[in-house]
Scaffold this active site. Structure first.
Site, PDB file in Angstrom:
ATOM      1  CD  GLU A  91      43.329  35.780  42.224  1.00 42.61           C
ATOM      2  OE1 GLU A  91      43.993  36.403  43.642  1.00 42.61           O
ATOM      3  OE2 GLU A  91      42.162  35.596  42.870  1.00 42.61           O
ATOM      4  CB  CYS A 104      35.198  30.501  41.079  1.00 37.95           C
ATOM      5  SG  CYS A 104      35.202  31.932  41.194  1.00 37.95           S
ATOM      6  CB  CYS A 111      36.753  44.645  39.394  1.00 41.71           C
ATOM      7  SG  CYS A 111      35.370  45.060  39.257  1.00 41.71           S
ATOM      8  CB  CYS A 115      33.347  46.230  46.377  1.00 44.25           C
ATOM      9  SG  CYS A 115      32.155  46.648  45.083  1.00 44.25           S
ATOM     10  CB  CYS A 118      36.387  43.838  46.587  1.00 46.67           C
ATOM     11  SG  CYS A 118      37.036  42.630  45.270  1.00 46.67           S
ATOM     12  CB  CYS A 332      36.808  37.272  44.694  1.00 41.90           C
ATOM     13  SG  CYS A 332      36.888  38.759  43.451  1.00 41.90           S
TER      14      CYS A 332
HETATM   15  N1  SAH Z   1      32.318  41.338  40.368  1.00 40.81           N
HETATM   16  C1  SAH Z   1      31.351  40.196  41.084  1.00 40.81           C
HETATM   17  C2  SAH Z   1      31.477  38.857  40.707  1.00 40.81           C
HETATM   18  C3  SAH Z   1      32.630  38.797  40.940  1.00 40.81           C
HETATM   19  S1  SAH Z   1      32.961  38.701  42.754  1.00 40.81           S
HETATM   20  C4  SAH Z   1      30.584  40.643  41.822  1.00 40.81           C
HETATM   21  O1  SAH Z   1      31.265  41.350  42.624  1.00 40.81           O
HETATM   22  O2  SAH Z   1      29.152  40.480  42.448  1.00 40.81           O
HETATM   23  C5  SAH Z   1      32.376  37.284  43.818  1.00 40.81           C
HETATM   24  C6  SAH Z   1      31.756  38.045  45.302  1.00 40.81           C
HETATM   25  O3  SAH Z   1      32.939  37.619  46.256  1.00 40.81           O
HETATM   26  C7  SAH Z   1      31.146  38.762  44.973  1.00 40.81           C
HETATM   27  O4  SAH Z   1      29.612  38.899  45.711  1.00 40.81           O
HETATM   28  C8  SAH Z   1      31.740  39.902  46.281  1.00 40.81           C
HETATM   29  O5  SAH Z   1      31.033  40.880  47.078  1.00 40.81           O
HETATM   30  C9  SAH Z   1      32.333  39.091  47.088  1.00 40.81           C
HETATM   31  N2  SAH Z   1      33.871  38.763  47.768  1.00 40.81           N
HETATM   32  C10 SAH Z   1      34.349  40.237  47.618  1.00 40.81           C
HETATM   33  N3  SAH Z   1      35.199  40.306  48.165  1.00 40.81           N
HETATM   34  C11 SAH Z   1      34.730  39.555  49.035  1.00 40.81           C
HETATM   35  C12 SAH Z   1      35.217  39.127  50.814  1.00 40.81           C
HETATM   36  N4  SAH Z   1      36.770  40.036  50.913  1.00 40.81           N
HETATM   37  N5  SAH Z   1      34.768  38.587  51.110  1.00 40.81           N
HETATM   38  C13 SAH Z   1      33.686  38.231  50.670  1.00 40.81           C
HETATM   39  N6  SAH Z   1      33.009  38.357  50.063  1.00 40.81           N
HETATM   40  C14 SAH Z   1      33.694  38.645  49.019  1.00 40.81           C
HETATM   41 FE1  SF4 Z   2      34.836  43.577  41.228  1.00 43.72          FE
HETATM   42 FE2  SF4 Z   2      35.294  42.935  43.675  1.00 43.72          FE
HETATM   43 FE3  SF4 Z   2      33.549  44.261  43.456  1.00 43.72          FE
HETATM   44 FE4  SF4 Z   2      33.474  41.994  42.401  1.00 43.72          FE
HETATM   45  S1  SF4 Z   2      32.869  42.225  44.452  1.00 43.72           S
HETATM   46  S2  SF4 Z   2      32.367  44.126  41.614  1.00 43.72           S
HETATM   47  S3  SF4 Z   2      35.135  41.473  42.027  1.00 43.72           S
HETATM   48  S4  SF4 Z   2      35.295  45.006  43.074  1.00 43.72           S
END
Ligand code: SAH
Ligand code: SF4
Length: 360
Positions: A91, A104, A111, A115, A118, A332
């Site tokens: 994406e 972006c 990944c 998390c 996410c 994301c």
């Molecule tokens: N992996 C890296 C970069 C990609 S994610 C990271 O985690 O920093 C970019 C941002 O989007 C991160 O701060 C992540 O925590 C946030 N993010 C991911 N899923 C999300 C969600 N469902 N709601 C809000 N922020 C989210």
């Molecule tokens: Fe990976 Fe999503 Fe966690 Fe960023 S927020 S590190 S993209 S799992």
């Protein structure tokens, strides 16, 4: 398979030109057609000799991705799902803002950090992207939209610092005057925080903006929200940040996504301000974006404001982010997941890739 010319800099092209008795200045000339004018074919490079254009077309491809889907949001942001020849998809989100055009980028397919809130993390991990694939994301969107990119954020799919070599090389192409010519201060890398890579980024790219996704003030909670915290606990992250700040003297953004009753309580705000006290940081409070199939509920506006006020009282600079792209699954990994997992996720009040404009 032909090599992709996207991702190359003059020094990569000069040996190939030399073998054909061509002067090295042609490298810059060719790459200007690639990165500045974004031509669709080598044939369109009108000031390059015809025979050389044919040889270029025989040796290189000019972009390898296909746009599988584009979703435009009412607020102007657009999300692209790009497919590589391997059929892996990533994406990319474009976020126009007055005279700025932010893109972006993703650094991995899926990944490995996983998390639980996410969409990308939940979709699992396939592979890291090669540098030319990262560069191509920006090139493809810029070409499709006929826009010059002014800012880049590495906040798409994947953990950029777990793919450091590719990130580093892609940054060279983005930053180079013979590449995209985007100033380092207009580029932001978001990471969950791999201590040694944070320090390396500070050495290699001291002017690139760093954003650290913290999301929790204690190891117990962070082990759950950002599972890589088990390997790199908060203490080790703070040590790396101190060293990074000492070297770069550039303010770091701390990203904190708020989830109802999980990490949005008064005690969390107070713990957070305690661990951040004295550091040159700025906290970005991000309203969570609900991802179907997860139990995470975004905090209410009232909670967000309470949390921000508590941090401010403790002298921590805070910004409350507004969501964008609610109607396009702009969080994301969401579009990737819809395609990758058979499309059973319905539209929801998901998401945003929030407006994020780094530096100036
Ligand atoms: N992996 C890296 C970069 C990609 S994610 C990271 O985690 O920093 C970019 C941002 O989007 C991160 O701060 C992540 O925590 C946030 N993010 C991911 N899923 C999300 C969600 N469902 N709601 C809000 N922020 C989210
Ligand atoms: Fe990976 Fe999503 Fe966690 Fe960023 S927020 S590190 S993209 S799992």
């Amino acid at each position: 398979m032909k090599q992709n010319i996207i991702g190359m800099l003059p020094s990569d092209l000069i040996p190939w030109l030399g073998e054909r008795g061509e002067p090295s200045y042609r490298a810059k000339q060719i790459l200007r057609w690639v990165y500045e004018r974004k031509v669709a074919s080598f044939q369109d490079m009108s000031d390059i000799p015809l025979r050389l254009r044919e040889e270029l077309a025989a040796s290189f491809s000019l972009g390898v991705t296909r746009c599988v889907e584009v979703r435009a949001s009412a607020d102007g942001s657009k999300k692209f799902l790009l497919a590589f020849p391997s059929s892996d998809t990533v994406e990319v989100v474009a976020i126009p803002h007055r005279s700025w055009y932010t893109v972006c980028l993703s650094t991995q397919v899926g990944c490995p950090v996983r998390c639980p809130f996410c969409a990308t993390g939940r979709a699992g991990f396939r592979r890291s992207l090669a540098p030319e694939e990262i560069v191509e994301e920006a090139w493809r969107v810029s070409k499709e939209e006929n826009q010059r990119i002014t800012h880049l954020v590495f906040m798409g799919m994947g953990e950029p610092l777990l793919n450091y070599e590719s990130l580093h090389r892609a940054l060279q192409v983005f930053n180079s005057p013979e590449g995209f010519n985007i100033g380092s201060r207009r580029i932001t890398v978001s990471t969950v925080g791999i201590p040694e890579k944070i320090i390396q980024l500070g050495q290699d790219w001291p002017e690139v903006n760093l954003a650290v996704s913290l999301h929790a003030p204690t190891d117990d909670l962070r082990n759950f929200l950002v599972p890589l915290n088990r390997v790199y606990p908060i203490r080790s992250l703070l040590v790396a940040l101190r060293e990074y700040l000492h070297r770069t003297r550039r303010r770091v953004t701390i990203e904190y996504t708020l989830w109802q009753d999980v990490n949005d309580k008064r005690e969390h705000a107070l713990q957070l301000s305690r661990i951040l006290r004295g550091l040159l940081v700025h906290v970005n409070l991000i309203p969570g974006n609900r991802v179907r199939g997860t139990p995470f509920v975004p905090s209410s506006r009232k909670r967000l404001e309470m949390f921000a006020a508590l941090l401010r009282e403790q002298g921590i600079p805070v910004t409350l982010r507004r969501s964008r792209g609610h109607d396009i699954q702009a969080a994301c990994g969401e579009l990737y997941r819809i395609h990758g997992l058979g499309g059973e996720i319905e539209d929801d009040h998901c998401f945003t890739k929030r407006r994020y404009t780094a530096g100036n």
